[in-house]
Write a protein that holds these residues in place. Structure first.
Motif, PDB file in Angstrom:
ATOM      1  N   ILE A 260       1.024  -1.202   0.051  1.00 57.24           N
ATOM      2  CA  ILE A 260      -0.011  -0.010   0.186  1.00 57.24           C
ATOM      3  C   ILE A 260       0.731   1.180  -0.057  1.00 57.24           C
ATOM      4  O   ILE A 260       0.271   2.532  -0.255  1.00 57.24           O
ATOM      5  CB  ILE A 260      -0.997   0.003   1.218  1.00 57.24           C
ATOM      6  CG1 ILE A 260      -0.360   0.167   2.499  1.00 57.24           C
ATOM      7  CG2 ILE A 260      -1.701  -1.213   1.233  1.00 57.24           C
ATOM      8  CD1 ILE A 260      -1.061   0.331   3.544  1.00 57.24           C
ATOM      9  N   SER A 261       2.172   1.048   0.390  1.00 56.52           N
ATOM     10  CA  SER A 261       2.996   2.426   0.474  1.00 56.52           C
ATOM     11  C   SER A 261       3.058   2.872  -0.911  1.00 56.52           C
ATOM     12  O   SER A 261       3.499   4.248  -1.109  1.00 56.52           O
ATOM     13  CB  SER A 261       4.317   1.964   1.036  1.00 56.52           C
ATOM     14  OG  SER A 261       4.978   1.037   0.184  1.00 56.52           O
ATOM     15  N   LYS A 262       2.925   2.082  -2.056  1.00 54.24           N
ATOM     16  CA  LYS A 262       2.973   2.469  -3.350  1.00 54.24           C
ATOM     17  C   LYS A 262       1.711   2.941  -4.128  1.00 54.24           C
ATOM     18  O   LYS A 262       1.657   3.429  -5.072  1.00 54.24           O
ATOM     19  CB  LYS A 262       3.684   1.381  -4.186  1.00 54.24           C
ATOM     20  CG  LYS A 262       5.027   0.943  -3.926  1.00 54.24           C
ATOM     21  CD  LYS A 262       5.620  -0.252  -4.780  1.00 54.24           C
ATOM     22  CE  LYS A 262       6.912  -0.783  -4.268  1.00 54.24           C
ATOM     23  NZ  LYS A 262       7.497  -2.026  -5.064  1.00 54.24           N
ATOM     24  N   VAL A 263       0.626   2.955  -3.144  1.00 53.47           N
ATOM     25  CA  VAL A 263      -0.728   2.967  -3.684  1.00 53.47           C
ATOM     26  C   VAL A 263      -1.247   4.121  -2.780  1.00 53.47           C
ATOM     27  O   VAL A 263      -1.682   5.322  -3.365  1.00 53.47           O
ATOM     28  CB  VAL A 263      -1.485   1.829  -3.530  1.00 53.47           C
ATOM     29  CG1 VAL A 263      -3.040   2.290  -4.164  1.00 53.47           C
ATOM     30  CG2 VAL A 263      -0.922   0.781  -4.383  1.00 53.47           C
ATOM     31  N   PHE A 264      -1.174   4.188  -1.556  1.00 48.05           N
ATOM     32  CA  PHE A 264      -1.738   5.249  -0.506  1.00 48.05           C
ATOM     33  C   PHE A 264      -0.994   6.457  -0.659  1.00 48.05           C
ATOM     34  O   PHE A 264       0.185   6.313  -0.676  1.00 48.05           O
ATOM     35  CB  PHE A 264      -1.773   4.735   0.676  1.00 48.05           C
ATOM     36  CG  PHE A 264      -2.932   3.579   0.938  1.00 48.05           C
ATOM     37  CD1 PHE A 264      -3.684   3.166  -0.132  1.00 48.05           C
ATOM     38  CD2 PHE A 264      -3.299   3.105   2.236  1.00 48.05           C
ATOM     39  CE1 PHE A 264      -4.577   2.394   0.256  1.00 48.05           C
ATOM     40  CE2 PHE A 264      -4.179   2.294   2.466  1.00 48.05           C
ATOM     41  CZ  PHE A 264      -5.128   1.853   1.371  1.00 48.05           C
ATOM     42  N   LYS A 265      -1.732   7.470  -0.344  1.00 48.98           N
ATOM     43  CA  LYS A 265      -1.053   8.833   0.005  1.00 48.98           C
ATOM     44  C   LYS A 265      -0.961   8.774   1.442  1.00 48.98           C
ATOM     45  O   LYS A 265      -1.097   7.840   2.080  1.00 48.98           O
ATOM     46  CB  LYS A 265      -1.658   9.909  -0.535  1.00 48.98           C
ATOM     47  CG  LYS A 265      -2.075  10.001  -1.886  1.00 48.98           C
ATOM     48  CD  LYS A 265      -2.892  11.426  -2.270  1.00 48.98           C
ATOM     49  CE  LYS A 265      -3.002  11.707  -3.808  1.00 48.98           C
ATOM     50  NZ  LYS A 265      -3.562  12.844  -3.967  1.00 48.98           N
ATOM     51  N   GLU A 266      -0.068   9.806   2.008  1.00 50.77           N
ATOM     52  CA  GLU A 266       0.211   9.804   3.233  1.00 50.77           C
ATOM     53  C   GLU A 266      -1.001   9.819   4.051  1.00 50.77           C
ATOM     54  O   GLU A 266      -1.180   9.119   5.126  1.00 50.77           O
ATOM     55  CB  GLU A 266       1.026  11.257   3.676  1.00 50.77           C
ATOM     56  CG  GLU A 266       1.702  11.349   5.226  1.00 50.77           C
ATOM     57  CD  GLU A 266       2.624  12.245   5.173  1.00 50.77           C
ATOM     58  OE1 GLU A 266       3.173  12.313   6.232  1.00 50.77           O
ATOM     59  OE2 GLU A 266       2.806  12.972   4.397  1.00 50.77           O
ATOM     60  N   PHE A 267      -2.107  10.723   4.045  1.00 51.01           N
ATOM     61  CA  PHE A 267      -3.289  10.605   4.676  1.00 51.01           C
ATOM     62  C   PHE A 267      -4.513  10.236   3.832  1.00 51.01           C
ATOM     63  O   PHE A 267      -4.646  10.459   2.726  1.00 51.01           O
ATOM     64  CB  PHE A 267      -3.556  12.004   5.152  1.00 51.01           C
ATOM     65  CG  PHE A 267      -2.612  12.575   6.190  1.00 51.01           C
ATOM     66  CD1 PHE A 267      -2.773  12.190   7.787  1.00 51.01           C
ATOM     67  CD2 PHE A 267      -1.588  13.021   5.953  1.00 51.01           C
ATOM     68  CE1 PHE A 267      -1.966  12.442   8.655  1.00 51.01           C
ATOM     69  CE2 PHE A 267      -0.534  13.455   6.934  1.00 51.01           C
ATOM     70  CZ  PHE A 267      -0.713  13.258   8.242  1.00 51.01           C
ATOM     71  N   MET A 268      -5.179   9.252   4.293  1.00 43.63           N
ATOM     72  CA  MET A 268      -6.380   8.627   3.692  1.00 43.63           C
ATOM     73  C   MET A 268      -7.590   8.836   4.480  1.00 43.63           C
ATOM     74  O   MET A 268      -7.539   8.811   5.813  1.00 43.63           O
ATOM     75  CB  MET A 268      -5.996   7.305   3.243  1.00 43.63           C
ATOM     76  CG  MET A 268      -4.791   6.979   2.367  1.00 43.63           C
ATOM     77  SD  MET A 268      -4.801   7.494   0.675  1.00 43.63           S
ATOM     78  CE  MET A 268      -6.016   6.085  -0.093  1.00 43.63           C
TER      79      MET A 268
END
Length: 682
Positions: free
Chosen positions: A214-222
């Motif tokens: 998910i580090s390659k998909v998510f932004k810092e805040f979701m």
């Protein structure tokens, strides 16, 4: 606290619980058709006339505040787990069922569609990432659906990247029964796992297991929440219990991630933490809620009055109590009530280090050895084992000082974090966070790493120095008690995976009140080459002695030279000579091959020189030194190294006046500099 105030607070807390226990949580935002009813969150409801062409809007709930999933500065991704219970009530024939519902993590709630259909998810790829676990009750072959009873994982698209037919698992989403879903993501494994079942007990095996980072998909805040839609159908989609946690990743494969304390629960609905594992919940008889609600209205007037009175009393008591604690605080290190490092068992540490295996040694000093280890509760760590000799004397005091200082008040991004400690038998051990790139000294002076040459760029060097200066500003000016490190050197500057600096090794640190008494003279402690001249001869540490040590680190980082070379010449003397000859830029590390701005490099060297000024009164504070490194103006330096006069207070030499001349005329200044064995010969 007086008894009458305790009674008011108790009555106030009881009134508040009574009046809010059945109300909606304030950290959830309802969107579209979502609403609360009978102790549940209703996302969509039946359409009275399913033959009509009027469709209900999507229903959605989201946590009101974004949740941090990825820290870009430290490159750390959190693990998370959620558990929720839902129910889908289908309409009577001939009406058809709705689309279903989905657990949702989205970067931008405004990017989600308002039109009805597709479980409230985007029906086409969008630029703002989202992740969803869909519980689909609508069969759409265009989306690759198996049937109208499946579970899928969606990533930035309503077309699932992985799905499972729930009919084969004995789960029927439109049965009208309560169904529980467990979702877990472990950052250490980069795998999403999903369990689903009718009972509250978690099934043994997941129905879906998908590798994903998910580090390659998510932004810092979701944003986290749920979404549902009816499309052209008509169903009641309701959520009856939610728990969502984030925490540091654990490498223990069978750790039950949902069994966390209520403190870590970011989304807990209902808010009563005691509901975990119990059969009583939102599906209890709603008549009890009605009775509580009636009682709450009856006590509303009294509660409002009590809130006003008790709030004023509480504020007064808190301020009074805080003032009393500050006045009567004992002369010892203050411990935080939270985030206190754990006391570990020696057996656990021995297991993690494989019996203190010499092959795991990553650092060694005169008083301790550092091992790389892996603790199940902490992940990769650095284990600092103090030597067994004289542990009741100096080393014992050093261990106690480092432990008490780190526990006392040190919480800063540029300080190495203490995770645990152990004092068993004749073993003294401290456990710190692991720094993948080791010490700054190792990077600067031991170039070969993994059979390749590693040279820090000028930008990285500057960022490292700014990190160290920020840590020292915190110790000197911002910590509850002023702390003098006394051993600032490149060996004690650790580098994380992104080469961010973290200052460590507080075995020699001294802690003072901000309004401290005059410090007593002692034998100087620290590392020669980094010690300020007045500290060598007086034994009295001050914030300016730390500034001097920092200045040596600046010169060492800029030039790539050790604080004292093989010929016994101190880097400070060499720099002053270059400054006097007006060729200071010649000190720049040749390994940089000129890849730097000369103005910035000269500013760094000048900032280092002003920090190692022989006269401590002329040195800047750490805050001023950091400002210089960031591009601020450097005070004018003398044309040659000043001469300073210092009287020793070390007992056997207390009557001596050590005078030496290093450039310039002695008559130019009332100060003179004591010669050390690091000074060059005449």
């Amino acid at each position: 606290m007086p008894p009458y105030i305790q009674f008011l607070i108790l009555l106030l807390s009881s009134s508040i619980f009574t009046s809010t226990s059945s109300s909606s949580p304030k950290n959830l935002t309802l969107i579209g058709s979502a609403h609360y009813a009978n102790g549940s969150i209703i996302l969509t409801q039946e359409i009275p006339n399913c033959n009509s062409r009027s469709y209900s809007p999507n229903g959605r709930i989201l946590h009101s505040y974004p949740i941090r999933f990825f820290n870009s500065s430290s490159n750390v991704t959190v693990s998370f787990s959620t558990r929720f219970t839902f129910k889908i009530t289908p309409p009577p024939p001939p009406c058809v069922s709705g689309d279903g519902l989905a657990f949702l993590i989205a970067s931008d709630p405004n990017s989600l569609p308002h039109s009805n259909g597709y479980l409230g998810l985007p029906d086409s790829p969008i630029s703002d990432p989202f992740f969803a676990i869909e519980l689909d009750t609508s069969f759409n072959p265009d989306l690759g659906d198996f049937n109208d009873n499946h579970l899928g994982l969606d990533l930035n698209s309503v077309i699932s990247v992985a799905s499972i037919d729930l009919t084969s698992k004995g789960i029927y989403l439109k049965s009208g029964r309560r169904i529980t879903v467990w979702i877990e993501y472990r950052d250490s494994e980069n795998v999403i796992r999903v369990w689903i079942g009718y009972p509250d007990s978690k099934p043994q095996h997941p129905v879906l297991s998908v590798p994903i980072d998910i580090s390659k998909v998510f932004k810092e805040f979701m944003y986290v929440g749920f979404s549902a839609s009816n499309g052209r159908g008509s169903s009641i989609h309701s959520i009856e219990k939610i728990q969502f946690h984030t925490f540091e990743s654990s490498s223990t494969p069978n750790l039950q991630m949902e069994t966390r304390t209520s403190r870590t629960c970011l989304i807990c609905y209902p808010e009563d933490p005691g509901i975990e594992g119990s059969e009583t919940g939102l599906w209890n008889d709603h008549r009890k809620d009605n009775r509580v609600l009636e009682l709450a209205f009856g006590l509303l007037f009294v509660t409002v009055s009590m809130i006003i009175v008790a709030s004023l009393l509480m504020v007064y008591c808190i301020c009074l109590n805080k003032r009393r604690r500050c006045r009567d605080r004992p002369q010892m290190y203050r411990f935080h009530e939270t985030e206190v490092p754990k006391k570990l068992k020696l057996a656990e540490i021995r297991l993690a280090t494989k019996g203190f295996d010499p092959n795991r040694i990553i650092g060694q000093g005169a008083s301790s050895t550092v091992y790389e280890a892996n603790l199940p509760s902490c992940g990769n760590v650095a284990v600092k084992r103090f030597s067994k000799a004289n542990q009741s004397g100096f080393l014992g005091n050093q261990f106690a000082t480092e432990l008490a200082t780190m526990v006392g008040c040190l919480r800063h991004k540029n300080l190495v974090q203490l995770l645990g400690w152990c004092c068993e038998g004749n073993e003294l051990v401290l456990v710190y966070e692991y720094m993948p790139n080791g010490s700054l000294d190792k990077i600067l002076h031991h170039r070969r790493t993994n059979n390749r040459s590693l040279t820090l760029t000028f930008e990285k060097r500057l960022n490292i120095l700014l990190g160290v200066s920020s840590a020292l500003v915190y110790l000197h000016e911002e910590c509850d008690r002023q702390i003098i490190h006394r051993d600032v050197k490149t060996c004690n500057v650790m580098l994380d995976a992104d080469f961010n600096a973290k200052l460590g090794d507080f075995g020699l640190a001294e802690v003072y009140e901000h309004s401290a008494r005059k410090r007593d003279a002692t034998l100087p402690a620290g590392t020669m080459g980094y010690l300020a001249p007045e500290y060598v001869f007086s034994g009295v540490p001050t914030v300016k002695t730390d500034v001097y040590s920092f200045g040596v680190v600046v010169l060492e980082v800029a030039s790539g030279q050790r604080p004292v070379n093989e010929d016994g010449v101190a880097v400070t003397d060499w720099m002053w000579d270059l400054w006097e000859k007006r060729i200071l830029i010649a000190a720049a590390d040749p390994k940089l091959m000129g890849r730097y701005d000369k103005v910035d490099m000269e500013r760094m060297l000048m900032a280092g020189l002003i920090c190692v000024h022989p006269n401590h009164e002329m040195r800047p504070t750490m805050k001023e030194a950091g400002r210089m490194l960031r591009g601020g103006m450097v005070p004018e330096l003398p044309v040659r190294k000043p001469i300073v006069m210092i009287q020793s207070v070390v007992p056997e030499r207390s009557a001596e006046m050590m005078v030496a001349r290093v450039g310039g005329d002695e008559s130019e200044t009332p100060w003179s500099t004591p010669r050390t064995h690091f000074s060059r010969g005449n």
